[in-house]
Design a protein around this motif. Structure first.
Motif, PDB file in Angstrom:
ATOM      1  N   LYS A   1      -9.474   7.099  -0.575  1.00 42.54           N
ATOM      2  CA  LYS A   1      -8.559   6.830   0.538  1.00 42.54           C
ATOM      3  C   LYS A   1      -7.142   7.343   0.273  1.00 42.54           C
ATOM      4  O   LYS A   1      -6.238   7.113   1.078  1.00 42.54           O
ATOM      5  CB  LYS A   1      -8.503   5.332   0.817  1.00 42.54           C
ATOM      6  CG  LYS A   1      -9.820   4.748   1.296  1.00 42.54           C
ATOM      7  CD  LYS A   1      -9.674   3.260   1.611  1.00 42.54           C
ATOM      8  CE  LYS A   1     -10.977   2.689   2.134  1.00 42.54           C
ATOM      9  NZ  LYS A   1     -10.864   1.240   2.447  1.00 42.54           N
TER      10      LYS A   1
ATOM     11  N   SER B   1       0.846  -1.186   0.000  1.00 47.79           N
ATOM     12  CA  SER B   1       0.000   0.000   0.000  1.00 47.79           C
ATOM     13  C   SER B   1       0.885   1.239   0.000  1.00 47.79           C
ATOM     14  O   SER B   1       1.998   1.217   0.535  1.00 47.79           O
ATOM     15  CB  SER B   1      -0.911   0.031   1.235  1.00 47.79           C
ATOM     16  OG  SER B   1      -1.764  -1.087   1.265  1.00 47.79           O
TER      17      SER B   1
ATOM     18  N   SER C   1      -3.647  -0.961  -8.385  1.00 48.25           N
ATOM     19  CA  SER C   1      -4.992  -0.387  -8.274  1.00 48.25           C
ATOM     20  C   SER C   1      -4.915   0.832  -7.357  1.00 48.25           C
ATOM     21  O   SER C   1      -3.893   1.070  -6.719  1.00 48.25           O
ATOM     22  CB  SER C   1      -5.982  -1.416  -7.718  1.00 48.25           C
ATOM     23  OG  SER C   1      -5.603  -1.824  -6.412  1.00 48.25           O
ATOM     24  N   ARG C   2      -5.999   1.581  -7.329  1.00 46.67           N
ATOM     25  CA  ARG C   2      -6.001   2.773  -6.476  1.00 46.67           C
ATOM     26  C   ARG C   2      -7.398   3.017  -5.930  1.00 46.67           C
ATOM     27  O   ARG C   2      -8.400   2.624  -6.542  1.00 46.67           O
ATOM     28  CB  ARG C   2      -5.511   3.982  -7.241  1.00 46.67           C
ATOM     29  CG  ARG C   2      -6.407   4.456  -8.365  1.00 46.67           C
ATOM     30  CD  ARG C   2      -5.713   5.521  -9.218  1.00 46.67           C
ATOM     31  NE  ARG C   2      -5.417   6.731  -8.453  1.00 46.67           N
ATOM     32  CZ  ARG C   2      -4.511   7.635  -8.826  1.00 46.67           C
ATOM     33  NH1 ARG C   2      -3.803   7.455  -9.930  1.00 46.67           N
ATOM     34  NH2 ARG C   2      -4.320   8.715  -8.085  1.00 46.67           N
ATOM     35  N   ASP C   3      -7.440   3.693  -4.781  1.00 46.60           N
ATOM     36  CA  ASP C   3      -8.682   4.125  -4.171  1.00 46.60           C
ATOM     37  C   ASP C   3      -8.523   5.615  -3.905  1.00 46.60           C
ATOM     38  O   ASP C   3      -7.872   6.012  -2.925  1.00 46.60           O
ATOM     39  CB  ASP C   3      -8.933   3.347  -2.878  1.00 46.60           C
ATOM     40  CG  ASP C   3     -10.271   3.677  -2.254  1.00 46.60           C
ATOM     41  OD1 ASP C   3     -10.824   4.751  -2.538  1.00 46.60           O
ATOM     42  OD2 ASP C   3     -10.772   2.851  -1.479  1.00 46.60           O
ATOM     43  N   ASN C   4      -9.082   6.434  -4.767  1.00 49.36           N
ATOM     44  CA  ASN C   4      -8.888   7.878  -4.635  1.00 49.36           C
ATOM     45  C   ASN C   4      -9.583   8.442  -3.404  1.00 49.36           C
ATOM     46  O   ASN C   4      -9.174   9.478  -2.877  1.00 49.36           O
ATOM     47  CB  ASN C   4      -9.368   8.589  -5.892  1.00 49.36           C
ATOM     48  CG  ASN C   4      -8.413   8.383  -7.061  1.00 49.36           C
ATOM     49  OD1 ASN C   4      -7.248   7.992  -6.885  1.00 49.36           O
ATOM     50  ND2 ASN C   4      -8.889   8.649  -8.266  1.00 49.36           N
TER      51      ASN C   4
ATOM     52  N   SER D   1      -6.008  12.408  -6.428  1.00 54.02           N
ATOM     53  CA  SER D   1      -6.839  11.825  -7.481  1.00 54.02           C
ATOM     54  C   SER D   1      -6.468  12.329  -8.870  1.00 54.02           C
ATOM     55  O   SER D   1      -6.909  11.766  -9.872  1.00 54.02           O
ATOM     56  CB  SER D   1      -8.320  12.101  -7.213  1.00 54.02           C
ATOM     57  OG  SER D   1      -8.557  13.490  -7.183  1.00 54.02           O
TER      58      SER D   1
END
Length: 122
Positions: free
Chosen positions: A76, A21, A71-74, A30
């Motif tokens: 978070k 991570s 992958s990404r979680d904008n 983002s």
């Protein structure tokens, strides 16, 4: 200024999996393309994977294609690197990096984390 902090490294047996991570500070995460790189002892740092600002485009080094997933979680402010079927040659310090143009690339990143060690035993 963007700060990047990697986590999730460790020691794993060949064939195992790890998920790295990278948590980013700042409200513009983002809009950045993000990348993962690695550096093994005695070798130059090399590109591993990259993802566009939206997450819709990803690119991989041939050496990890089919085994690693970025992958990404904008929401978070976090980018991930899922590593499966690990090999001893994957042993390295893994770094995440941010590219402010948002365009995924294998070089030219603007901000770097401190790295996390991944060791794969045979």
């Amino acid at each position: 200024q963007v700060q990047l902090v990697e986590s999730g490294g460790g020691l794993v047996q060949a064939g195992g999996s790890l998920r790295l991570s990278c948590a980013a500070s700042g409200r513009t995460f983002s809009s950045y393309a993000m990348g993962w790189f690695r550096q093994a002892p005695g070798k130059e740092r090399e590109f591993v994977a990259t993802i566009s600002w939206s997450g819709t485009k990803t690119y991989y080094a041939d050496s990890v294609k089919g085994r690693f997933t970025i992958s990404r979680d904008n929401a978070k402010n976090t980018v991930y690197l899922q590593m499966n079927s690990l090999k001893p040659e994957d042993t390295a310090v893994y770094y995440c990096a941010a590219e402010i143009s948002g365009i995924p690339a294998s070089a030219g990143y603007d901000y770097w984390g401190q790295g996390t060690q991944v060791t794969v035993s045979s």
